[in-house]
Write a protein that holds these residues in place. Sequence first.
Motif, PDB file in Angstrom:
ATOM      1  N   MET A   1      45.249  58.279  36.656  1.00  0.00           N
ATOM      2  CA  MET A   1      44.757  59.726  36.557  1.00  0.00           C
ATOM      3  C   MET A   1      45.344  60.515  35.580  1.00  0.00           C
ATOM      4  SD  MET A   1      47.256  60.967  39.730  1.00  0.00           S
ATOM      5  CE  MET A   1      47.117  62.695  39.574  1.00  0.00           C
ATOM      6  N   ASP A   2      44.943  61.623  35.173  1.00  0.00           N
ATOM      7  CA  ASP A   2      45.401  62.235  34.246  1.00  0.00           C
ATOM      8  C   ASP A   2      46.660  63.228  34.817  1.00  0.00           C
ATOM      9  OD1 ASP A   2      43.466  62.295  32.016  1.00  0.00           O
ATOM     10  OD2 ASP A   2      41.900  63.097  33.335  1.00  0.00           O
ATOM     11  N   CYS A   3      47.502  63.505  33.839  1.00  0.00           N
ATOM     12  CA  CYS A   3      48.558  64.388  34.247  1.00  0.00           C
ATOM     13  C   CYS A   3      48.750  65.303  33.186  1.00  0.00           C
ATOM     14  CB  CYS A   3      49.642  63.581  34.593  1.00  0.00           C
ATOM     15  SG  CYS A   3      51.352  64.487  35.200  1.00  0.00           S
ATOM     16  N   GLY A   4      48.740  66.585  33.641  1.00  0.00           N
ATOM     17  CA  GLY A   4      49.028  67.644  32.440  1.00  0.00           C
ATOM     18  C   GLY A   4      50.285  67.742  32.002  1.00  0.00           C
ATOM     19  N   LEU A   5      51.473  67.094  32.820  1.00  0.00           N
ATOM     20  CA  LEU A   5      52.744  67.138  32.379  1.00  0.00           C
ATOM     21  C   LEU A   5      53.100  66.074  31.643  1.00  0.00           C
ATOM     22  CD1 LEU A   5      54.334  68.093  35.750  1.00  0.00           C
ATOM     23  CD2 LEU A   5      53.637  69.651  33.882  1.00  0.00           C
ATOM     24  N   ARG A   6      52.257  65.044  31.258  1.00  0.00           N
ATOM     25  CA  ARG A   6      52.457  64.003  30.483  1.00  0.00           C
ATOM     26  C   ARG A   6      51.363  63.711  29.547  1.00  0.00           C
ATOM     27  NH1 ARG A   6      54.419  61.318  35.207  1.00  0.00           N
ATOM     28  NH2 ARG A   6      56.479  61.274  35.580  1.00  0.00           N
ATOM     29  N   PRO A   7      51.429  63.577  28.395  1.00  0.00           N
ATOM     30  CA  PRO A   7      50.428  63.058  27.381  1.00  0.00           C
ATOM     31  C   PRO A   7      49.802  62.063  27.528  1.00  0.00           C
ATOM     32  CG  PRO A   7      52.281  63.322  26.025  1.00  0.00           C
ATOM     33  CD  PRO A   7      52.714  63.706  27.396  1.00  0.00           C
ATOM     34  N   TYR A   8      48.627  61.684  27.009  1.00  0.00           N
ATOM     35  CA  TYR A   8      48.121  60.205  26.850  1.00  0.00           C
ATOM     36  C   TYR A   8      47.937  59.292  28.198  1.00  0.00           C
ATOM     37  CZ  TYR A   8      49.704  61.702  22.243  1.00  0.00           C
ATOM     38  OH  TYR A   8      50.221  62.418  21.079  1.00  0.00           O
ATOM     39  N   LYS A   9      48.078  59.929  29.230  1.00  0.00           N
ATOM     40  CA  LYS A   9      47.962  59.076  30.423  1.00  0.00           C
ATOM     41  C   LYS A   9      48.963  57.985  30.503  1.00  0.00           C
ATOM     42  CE  LYS A   9      42.958  59.701  31.336  1.00  0.00           C
ATOM     43  NZ  LYS A   9      41.429  58.926  31.667  1.00  0.00           N
TER      44      LYS A   9
ATOM     45  N   ASP B   1      59.554  77.951  42.447  1.00  0.00           N
ATOM     46  CA  ASP B   1      59.024  78.487  40.832  1.00  0.00           C
ATOM     47  C   ASP B   1      59.381  77.406  39.789  1.00  0.00           C
ATOM     48  OD1 ASP B   1      61.712  79.306  40.950  1.00  0.00           O
ATOM     49  OD2 ASP B   1      61.330  81.275  40.137  1.00  0.00           O
ATOM     50  N   GLU B   2      60.281  76.436  40.240  1.00  0.00           N
ATOM     51  CA  GLU B   2      60.545  75.574  39.230  1.00  0.00           C
ATOM     52  C   GLU B   2      59.631  74.432  38.906  1.00  0.00           C
ATOM     53  OE1 GLU B   2      65.364  74.956  38.122  1.00  0.00           O
ATOM     54  OE2 GLU B   2      65.154  75.373  40.409  1.00  0.00           O
ATOM     55  N   LEU B   3      59.020  74.224  37.888  1.00  0.00           N
ATOM     56  CA  LEU B   3      58.266  73.143  37.791  1.00  0.00           C
ATOM     57  C   LEU B   3      58.894  71.935  37.452  1.00  0.00           C
ATOM     58  CD1 LEU B   3      54.994  71.976  37.791  1.00  0.00           C
ATOM     59  CD2 LEU B   3      54.894  72.646  35.198  1.00  0.00           C
ATOM     60  N   VAL B   4      58.655  70.701  38.149  1.00  0.00           N
ATOM     61  CA  VAL B   4      59.427  69.551  37.934  1.00  0.00           C
ATOM     62  C   VAL B   4      58.473  68.862  36.796  1.00  0.00           C
ATOM     63  CG1 VAL B   4      59.886  67.162  38.732  1.00  0.00           C
ATOM     64  CG2 VAL B   4      60.294  69.047  40.303  1.00  0.00           C
TER      65      VAL B   4
END
Length: 430
Positions: free
Chosen positions: A259-267, A368-371
Amino acid sequence: MVFGLKFFIRTLATERNQKMVETCGQHIKRRRTETQPLKLSRAERWNVVDEEDVFMDILSRVSVKSIWSLKTLSKHWHGSISTTYFCKLQLAHSRKNPSFIVCPTLETSMKLYSMDSRSFELSPLNTIDPSERSHGVSLYMISSFNGLICCVNVIFDEDVESKFFDLQIWICNPCTGETLLLPQGRPSFECEPCVGVAYSSDTSDYRIFRIFCTGKKIPEERESVEGYYVREGYAYECEMFSSSTGSWKNIGLVPCVPMDCGLRPYKTGHICVEGKVYWLVSLDEPGKILSVNLEGRFKVINLPEYEANQKGEDKITEGTHLINLKGSLALLVLHPGYMDIWLLKDNGETYSWVPVPLLKYHIRIKDDELVLTVTSLKNKIICVTETHWHIYNVDTGKWKKIRGPRTGFGYPAVFPFTESILPCKGGVKL
């Protein structure tokens, strides 16, 4: 300096030999040998410590940075440090005191830091900036194993109309500064390849798995065939790079795609446990994980099932991460105010998820803290937010919060790390 260290080693060896001759056990053995002679060599009879062994043992406990600087002092030292035996000895000592390797932000020059696993203090390690890297793009660290790291960067294509994408894949040794650019694989159609790294603890060899879109249309009558993944009529395949052969091999179609993850580039969000690579595929019920072993065999694993009457926020959430917990694959699910940990039990034929009992399951991370990323080492789980490290001790149930870099985190990469002088090409049995 060389004479002083050699004198110290020779003196230490002499003292140890003298002490060993005077021990009670050695005295009894000698007396028995005198009355009933045995065919023992002198080394077996007296258990003499070789001076060279003492030298190698002492040197293997020094930091890699110091070891590397000593290679230029003499041909003897250079030869000793370059042996396979010394590489294995040094790594064995390093594994007893693992740390973390950290890249706080995604930059053109990848600045790496070492972080102590007890104090969590950062110290500069190295800057990786290979000249062969595609111009103007950033390196991103995706894995750490046996003192080596794997990094990727997108290949800049001047043809703006091209529908194919590819990555440069690097193996680097942060302590020695060595970098190895792997051969290019087959380009991926309309999406970047997914990359995963498989390795084991008994060899420095490794496998790189690269999932890509072929760009070939699949006939409609074959799209529903079970066993491989098709999206918008296109099939996805996987190539495997082996450090022992130095080349890529196509291992066929894949059953699903990470799956895609917006917090990590390039899958690149994956984890390697006991030689198997695991990617999250979907968080929608029932949720799936894709795994592949060192031989290139794929397997699809369903995520643990929650009770039907539970609310959506109490089931699998977007804050779901794969971690290596004490040598086993675990699923960490972050809920508002608390967390779950599930351990995978897999005997090869069947598998099950077992909930891990936690002394305290409440988390001290504000809503409100994003891991941004999660990693683990032994009994510690580390959650990285934009400004802080949040460390949870599985054994004690205690949380610890530590301020991160002043500049904050941006696409951070954090992995367990052991210093080594292993070559990037692999080929060393550990």
